[in-house]
Design a protein around this motif. Sequence first.
Motif, PDB file in Angstrom:
ATOM      1  N   ALA A  77      13.026  -3.440   1.330  1.00 25.22           N
ATOM      2  CA  ALA A  77      13.075  -4.588   2.240  1.00 25.22           C
ATOM      3  C   ALA A  77      12.131  -4.314   3.405  1.00 25.22           C
ATOM      4  O   ALA A  77      12.349  -3.364   4.163  1.00 25.22           O
ATOM      5  CB  ALA A  77      14.496  -4.812   2.753  1.00 25.22           C
ATOM      6  N   ASP A  78      11.094  -5.098   3.502  1.00 21.26           N
ATOM      7  CA  ASP A  78      10.138  -4.968   4.613  1.00 21.26           C
ATOM      8  C   ASP A  78       9.587  -3.554   4.740  1.00 21.26           C
ATOM      9  O   ASP A  78       9.528  -2.993   5.840  1.00 21.26           O
ATOM     10  CB  ASP A  78      10.789  -5.411   5.932  1.00 21.26           C
ATOM     11  CG  ASP A  78      11.202  -6.875   5.905  1.00 21.26           C
ATOM     12  OD1 ASP A  78      10.464  -7.679   5.297  1.00 21.26           O
ATOM     13  OD2 ASP A  78      12.249  -7.215   6.471  1.00 21.26           O
ATOM     14  N   GLY A  79       9.235  -2.944   3.613  1.00 27.35           N
ATOM     15  CA  GLY A  79       8.605  -1.639   3.625  1.00 27.35           C
ATOM     16  C   GLY A  79       9.539  -0.459   3.800  1.00 27.35           C
ATOM     17  O   GLY A  79       9.095   0.669   3.960  1.00 27.35           O
ATOM     18  N   ARG A  80      10.826  -0.713   3.785  1.00 22.01           N
ATOM     19  CA  ARG A  80      11.787   0.389   3.879  1.00 22.01           C
ATOM     20  C   ARG A  80      12.907   0.167   2.874  1.00 22.01           C
ATOM     21  O   ARG A  80      12.975  -0.890   2.260  1.00 22.01           O
ATOM     22  CB  ARG A  80      12.308   0.556   5.303  1.00 22.01           C
ATOM     23  CG  ARG A  80      12.690  -0.702   5.994  1.00 22.01           C
ATOM     24  CD  ARG A  80      12.827  -0.472   7.483  1.00 22.01           C
ATOM     25  NE  ARG A  80      13.755  -1.424   8.068  1.00 22.01           N
ATOM     26  CZ  ARG A  80      14.076  -1.471   9.329  1.00 22.01           C
ATOM     27  NH1 ARG A  80      13.555  -0.607  10.158  1.00 22.01           N
ATOM     28  NH2 ARG A  80      14.913  -2.356   9.783  1.00 22.01           N
ATOM     29  N   THR A  81      13.768   1.155   2.725  1.00 18.72           N
ATOM     30  CA  THR A  81      14.859   1.044   1.754  1.00 18.72           C
ATOM     31  C   THR A  81      16.165   0.760   2.477  1.00 18.72           C
ATOM     32  O   THR A  81      16.532   1.467   3.416  1.00 18.72           O
ATOM     33  CB  THR A  81      14.990   2.345   0.930  1.00 18.72           C
ATOM     34  OG1 THR A  81      13.749   2.593   0.269  1.00 18.72           O
ATOM     35  CG2 THR A  81      16.089   2.219  -0.106  1.00 18.72           C
ATOM     36  N   GLU A  82      16.835  -0.303   2.028  1.00 18.79           N
ATOM     37  CA  GLU A  82      18.141  -0.673   2.582  1.00 18.79           C
ATOM     38  C   GLU A  82      19.209  -0.468   1.519  1.00 18.79           C
ATOM     39  O   GLU A  82      18.928  -0.527   0.321  1.00 18.79           O
ATOM     40  CB  GLU A  82      18.163  -2.139   3.027  1.00 18.79           C
ATOM     41  CG  GLU A  82      17.378  -2.394   4.276  1.00 18.79           C
ATOM     42  CD  GLU A  82      17.654  -3.767   4.895  1.00 18.79           C
ATOM     43  OE1 GLU A  82      18.719  -4.383   4.607  1.00 18.79           O
ATOM     44  OE2 GLU A  82      16.806  -4.209   5.671  1.00 18.79           O
ATOM     45  N   VAL A  83      20.431  -0.268   1.986  1.00 20.01           N
ATOM     46  CA  VAL A  83      21.569  -0.186   1.087  1.00 20.01           C
ATOM     47  C   VAL A  83      22.535  -1.315   1.417  1.00 20.01           C
ATOM     48  O   VAL A  83      22.583  -1.800   2.557  1.00 20.01           O
ATOM     49  CB  VAL A  83      22.297   1.179   1.176  1.00 20.01           C
ATOM     50  CG1 VAL A  83      21.379   2.314   0.754  1.00 20.01           C
ATOM     51  CG2 VAL A  83      22.860   1.421   2.566  1.00 20.01           C
ATOM     52  N   ARG A  99      33.591   6.399   0.079  1.00 19.91           N
ATOM     53  CA  ARG A  99      33.345   7.370  -0.989  1.00 19.91           C
ATOM     54  C   ARG A  99      32.197   6.932  -1.889  1.00 19.91           C
ATOM     55  O   ARG A  99      31.348   7.743  -2.285  1.00 19.91           O
ATOM     56  CB  ARG A  99      34.620   7.577  -1.817  1.00 19.91           C
ATOM     57  CG  ARG A  99      35.668   8.379  -1.063  1.00 19.91           C
ATOM     58  CD  ARG A  99      37.003   8.449  -1.773  1.00 19.91           C
ATOM     59  NE  ARG A  99      36.898   8.894  -3.161  1.00 19.91           N
ATOM     60  CZ  ARG A  99      37.823   8.641  -4.079  1.00 19.91           C
ATOM     61  NH1 ARG A  99      38.913   7.949  -3.778  1.00 19.91           N
ATOM     62  NH2 ARG A  99      37.671   9.080  -5.306  1.00 19.91           N
ATOM     63  N   ALA A 100      32.144   5.637  -2.215  1.00 20.77           N
ATOM     64  CA  ALA A 100      31.083   5.138  -3.089  1.00 20.77           C
ATOM     65  C   ALA A 100      29.727   5.194  -2.389  1.00 20.77           C
ATOM     66  O   ALA A 100      28.730   5.597  -2.999  1.00 20.77           O
ATOM     67  CB  ALA A 100      31.395   3.713  -3.546  1.00 20.77           C
ATOM     68  N   LEU A 101      29.682   4.822  -1.113  1.00 18.63           N
ATOM     69  CA  LEU A 101      28.418   4.897  -0.390  1.00 18.63           C
ATOM     70  C   LEU A 101      27.973   6.350  -0.276  1.00 18.63           C
ATOM     71  O   LEU A 101      26.796   6.660  -0.439  1.00 18.63           O
ATOM     72  CB  LEU A 101      28.533   4.244   0.988  1.00 18.63           C
ATOM     73  CG  LEU A 101      27.246   4.232   1.815  1.00 18.63           C
ATOM     74  CD1 LEU A 101      26.090   3.557   1.070  1.00 18.63           C
ATOM     75  CD2 LEU A 101      27.503   3.552   3.164  1.00 18.63           C
ATOM     76  N   GLY A 102      28.908   7.256  -0.033  1.00 21.44           N
ATOM     77  CA  GLY A 102      28.565   8.675   0.007  1.00 21.44           C
ATOM     78  C   GLY A 102      27.952   9.141  -1.303  1.00 21.44           C
ATOM     79  O   GLY A 102      26.969   9.892  -1.315  1.00 21.44           O
ATOM     80  N   ALA A 103      28.509   8.678  -2.409  1.00 23.53           N
ATOM     81  CA  ALA A 103      27.959   9.039  -3.726  1.00 23.53           C
ATOM     82  C   ALA A 103      26.552   8.468  -3.899  1.00 23.53           C
ATOM     83  O   ALA A 103      25.654   9.148  -4.410  1.00 23.53           O
ATOM     84  CB  ALA A 103      28.880   8.546  -4.841  1.00 23.53           C
ATOM     85  N   LEU A 104      26.343   7.233  -3.474  1.00 19.84           N
ATOM     86  CA  LEU A 104      25.007   6.641  -3.573  1.00 19.84           C
ATOM     87  C   LEU A 104      24.013   7.417  -2.708  1.00 19.84           C
ATOM     88  O   LEU A 104      22.884   7.665  -3.136  1.00 19.84           O
ATOM     89  CB  LEU A 104      25.038   5.171  -3.149  1.00 19.84           C
ATOM     90  CG  LEU A 104      23.696   4.442  -3.250  1.00 19.84           C
ATOM     91  CD1 LEU A 104      23.292   4.251  -4.710  1.00 19.84           C
ATOM     92  CD2 LEU A 104      23.755   3.105  -2.521  1.00 19.84           C
TER      93      LEU A 104
END
Length: 159
Positions: A77-83, A99-104
């Motif tokens: 997104a706009d030259g960077r990585t978003e989650v 926990r899921a975001l930590g795994a990602l």
Amino acid sequence: MIDDLRLRPVGEDDLPEFYAHQLDPDANRMAAFGPPDPTDRRAFAAHWVRILTDPEIVARTVTIDGEVIGHMLAFPADGRTEVSYWIDRPRWGRGYATRALGALLREITRRPLYARAAVDNVASLAVLRRCGFVVSGTDRAYAPSRGHEVDEYVLELPG
């Protein structure tokens, strides 16, 4: 006993679950930046075709004891990585998003990473902060789920 939380690549069989999750009006209001019409199956399908065919997007299904409870995304997104992420509302408040975001974040090793959340989405902001994100700015954007512009925080996970 801790639930068996896992991330795996999104499969087409997961999409009906994701569609059902996005029909929750309270979850849509909280997310703010969801689809303009959560009931539009064509728009939903087109959205997921774009996600699943873009090699730059990392899309993961979140399961608990084998049951699909949500998804995690990392995308350009706009030259960077978003989650971003979505956890089915009946599962909120149990630590699954954290926990899921930590795994990602263990899988996506590039830094910095970014995320956005409506300023009143206290639970999502707490998840992001627990995973190391810090507020790096603010923005204002139209939120389809609310029908008006809302203030949002831009968060960064530094390198």
